[in-house]
Motif scaffolding. Structure first.
Motif, PDB file in Angstrom:
ATOM      1  N   GLU A  34      -2.422  -4.124   9.789  1.00  0.00           N
ATOM      2  CA  GLU A  34      -1.214  -4.185  10.309  1.00  0.00           C
ATOM      3  C   GLU A  34      -0.144  -4.056   9.419  1.00  0.00           C
ATOM      4  O   GLU A  34      -0.177  -4.538   8.364  1.00  0.00           O
ATOM      5  CB  GLU A  34      -1.057  -5.716  10.939  1.00  0.00           C
ATOM      6  N   HIS A  35       0.733  -3.173   9.594  1.00  0.00           N
ATOM      7  CA  HIS A  35       1.884  -2.760   8.700  1.00  0.00           C
ATOM      8  C   HIS A  35       2.934  -3.936   8.895  1.00  0.00           C
ATOM      9  O   HIS A  35       3.366  -3.895  10.348  1.00  0.00           O
ATOM     10  CB  HIS A  35       2.462  -1.261   9.040  1.00  0.00           C
ATOM     11  N   ALA A  58       0.933  -1.122   0.053  1.00  0.00           N
ATOM     12  CA  ALA A  58      -0.033  -0.075   0.033  1.00  0.00           C
ATOM     13  C   ALA A  58       0.957   1.330   0.104  1.00  0.00           C
ATOM     14  O   ALA A  58       2.030   1.199   0.804  1.00  0.00           O
ATOM     15  CB  ALA A  58      -0.939  -0.065   1.297  1.00  0.00           C
ATOM     16  N   ARG A  59       0.416   2.199  -0.845  1.00  0.00           N
ATOM     17  CA  ARG A  59       1.217   3.502  -0.866  1.00  0.00           C
ATOM     18  C   ARG A  59       0.206   4.551  -0.952  1.00  0.00           C
ATOM     19  O   ARG A  59      -0.835   4.382  -1.511  1.00  0.00           O
ATOM     20  CB  ARG A  59       2.138   3.423  -1.875  1.00  0.00           C
ATOM     21  N   PRO A  63      -3.179   1.840  10.616  1.00  0.00           N
ATOM     22  CA  PRO A  63      -3.891   0.710  10.634  1.00  0.00           C
ATOM     23  C   PRO A  63      -5.313   0.786  11.188  1.00  0.00           C
ATOM     24  O   PRO A  63      -5.326   2.072  12.165  1.00  0.00           O
ATOM     25  CB  PRO A  63      -3.097   0.073  11.803  1.00  0.00           C
ATOM     26  N   GLY A  64      -6.010   0.069  10.822  1.00  0.00           N
ATOM     27  CA  GLY A  64      -7.476   0.301  11.233  1.00  0.00           C
ATOM     28  C   GLY A  64      -8.218   1.206  10.659  1.00  0.00           C
ATOM     29  O   GLY A  64      -9.533   1.219  10.717  1.00  0.00           O
ATOM     30  N   GLN A  65      -7.732   1.779   9.823  1.00  0.00           N
ATOM     31  CA  GLN A  65      -8.591   2.643   8.771  1.00  0.00           C
ATOM     32  C   GLN A  65      -8.949   1.923   7.556  1.00  0.00           C
ATOM     33  O   GLN A  65      -8.420   0.850   7.010  1.00  0.00           O
ATOM     34  CB  GLN A  65      -7.672   3.737   8.202  1.00  0.00           C
ATOM     35  N   ARG A  66     -10.147   2.361   6.799  1.00  0.00           N
ATOM     36  CA  ARG A  66     -10.561   1.781   5.717  1.00  0.00           C
ATOM     37  C   ARG A  66     -10.455   2.764   4.591  1.00  0.00           C
ATOM     38  O   ARG A  66     -10.893   4.169   4.676  1.00  0.00           O
ATOM     39  CB  ARG A  66     -12.130   1.448   6.271  1.00  0.00           C
ATOM     40  N   TYR A  67      -9.950   2.061   3.451  1.00  0.00           N
ATOM     41  CA  TYR A  67      -9.867   2.714   2.204  1.00  0.00           C
ATOM     42  C   TYR A  67     -10.646   2.238   1.047  1.00  0.00           C
ATOM     43  O   TYR A  67      -9.958   1.455   0.722  1.00  0.00           O
ATOM     44  CB  TYR A  67      -8.329   2.973   1.803  1.00  0.00           C
TER      45      TYR A  67
END
Length: 309
Positions: free
Chosen positions: A110-111, A91-92, A99-103
Motif C-alpha cells: 500500500e502506498h 521506495a523509488r 501495489p501488489g507487485q513483488r520486487y
C-alpha cells in the motif's frame, strides 16, 4: 520560530565523507552554558570535561535496510518493522511502482504517500548500509556506521553522536543504555516557513525499568545524541517505558531530565538543529556553528562532536 534561523552556509569540503581512522580521533567543541566559555578539545579528552554525569547512550543498531530493485531500477529503504514480515519503507521510483507487485524480496502492499509504502519483506533485511545522501563515498567497513555498543536492530540511520566512543572511553564513564530506533523523519528537512507548522513523525523507544530508575535518580545526566534526549525527555513527562515518541523539541522547551548534551553538527533546516538550539540557545548555537566552520571542524554523520555543558 522562523525556519530561516535554522539556515547556515557550510562549505562542502567540511562534510565528512569517511570516519576518522580511530573513532576517538574526532575533535570536540565544548561549550559551557554557565560561563559562555568555548574550548577546543579532542574526543579522547571527553572524561576530563565531565563532572560525574551518568552518560546515557542509545544502543539501537542500524539494519542493512537499503535494498536495490532491478526493474524499474530503484531501491527500497526500510524504515520500520511494523510486525512480523510487515514493514514501512521508502521506495523509488514511486510513480512507476504498483501495489501488489513483488520486487526481489519485497512485496509492495500500500502506498502511504510521500514515497512511503507498507510492504512485506521476505526474511530478514539483507541489503546495504543506508548511508545518508550527503555521504557519496563508499564505506568499506559498514560497522563504522554502528556504535560500538549497538545492540538492538531497528534503525534506518545511526545515532551518530555515539560513533566517537571506543570501548576504552566507555570504561572510564558511568554508562546507561536506552533504545530509540531512528527513522528518517528525524532528518527530514523543515520545508514550512514556521517551525511550529512542521509535522514530526513518531519513533519507537524502549527503556528497561532498572535503567530508567538509575537515570531518574542520577544527580546529573549526559544524553549522547538527540535521539537519547528525545527518549529521556519523553519519559520525564510520565510516558510509558515502551512506546512511540512524537516529542518535538524546539526553542522554549523545558528540559526536565537532561543536564548535558553530546551531539554532532547537524544539517540546516533540521529538527535536530532546532533541538540543540532549544538546549543551548538559538544565537549561541549559530555562533558555535560559525566557530566550527572557521575552525574547519568536520560536519554531519562522520564529523566531529560538540559537548554542551
Amino acid at each position: 520560530m522562523d525556519v530561516a534561523d535554522l539556515e547556515y552556509e557550510l562549505p562542502p569540503a567540511l562534510i565528512a565523507q569517511r570516519p576518522p581512522v580511530r573513532r576517538d580521533d574526532s575533535r570536540l567543541l565544548v561549550y559551557d552554558r554557565a560561563s559562555g566559555d568555548v574550548r577546543h578539545r579532542g574526543f579522547a579528552e571527553l572524561a576530563e570535561e565531565l563532572h560525574g554525569e551518568l552518560v546515557v547512550v542509545n544502543d539501537t543498531r542500524v539494519v542493512p535496510a537499503r535494498i536495490p530493485i532491478a526493474s524499474p531500477r530503484g531501491e527500497v529503504l526500510l524504515l520500520e518493522r511494523l510486525e512480523g514480515d510487515l514493514w514501512e519503507g521508502l521506495a523509488r521510483p514511486t510513480r512507476r511502482l504498483k501495489p501488489g507487485q513483488r520486487y526481489g524480496p519485497v512485496e509492495l502492499l500500500e502506498h502511504l504517500g510521500e514515497g512511503r509504502w507498507r510492504l512485506r519483506l521476505e526474511g530478514e533485511p539483507q541489503g546495504e548500509t543506508p548511508l545518508p545522501p550527503y555521504i557519496t563515498e563508499r564505506l568499506d567497513e559498514p560497522d563504522r556506521y554502528q556504535t560500538v555498543y549497538a545492540h538492538t536492530p531497528g534503525s534506518a540511520a545511526a545515532p551518530t553522536a555515539g560513533l566517537h566512543f571506543t570501548p576504552e572511553i566507555l570504561t572510564a564513564l558511568d554508562v546507561e543504555h536506552v533504545t530509540l530506533h531512528v527513522g528518517l523523519d528525524t532528518f527530514r528537512p523543515v520545508n514550512e516557513e514556521r517551525l511550529e507548522d512542521h509535522l514530526i513523525h513518531g519513533e519507537r523507544y524502549d527503556v528497561a525499568p532498572e535503567a530508567w530508575q538509575r537515570i531518574r535518580s542520577a544527580e546529573r545526566v549526559l544524553a549522547v545524541g538527540t535521539t537519547t534526549v528525545r527518549t529521556l525527555e519523553t519519559l520525564a513527562r510520565d510516558a510509558p517505558l515502551t512506546g512511540r515518541t512524537e516529542l518535538f523539541i524546539t526553542p522554549g522547551f523545558e528540559f526536565r531530565r537532561v543536564d548535558t548534551v553530546l551531539t554532532n553538527f547537524h544539517l540546516p533546516r533540521s529538527t535536530l538543529l532546532a533541538l540543540v538550539m532549544a538546549f543551548a540557545g538559538v544565537e549561541q548555537v549559530r555562533t558555535l556553528y560559525e566557530l566550527a566552520i572557521e575552525g574547519r571542524y568536520r560536519f554531519y554523520s562522520f564529523g566531529d562532536a560538540m559537548l554542551i555543558l
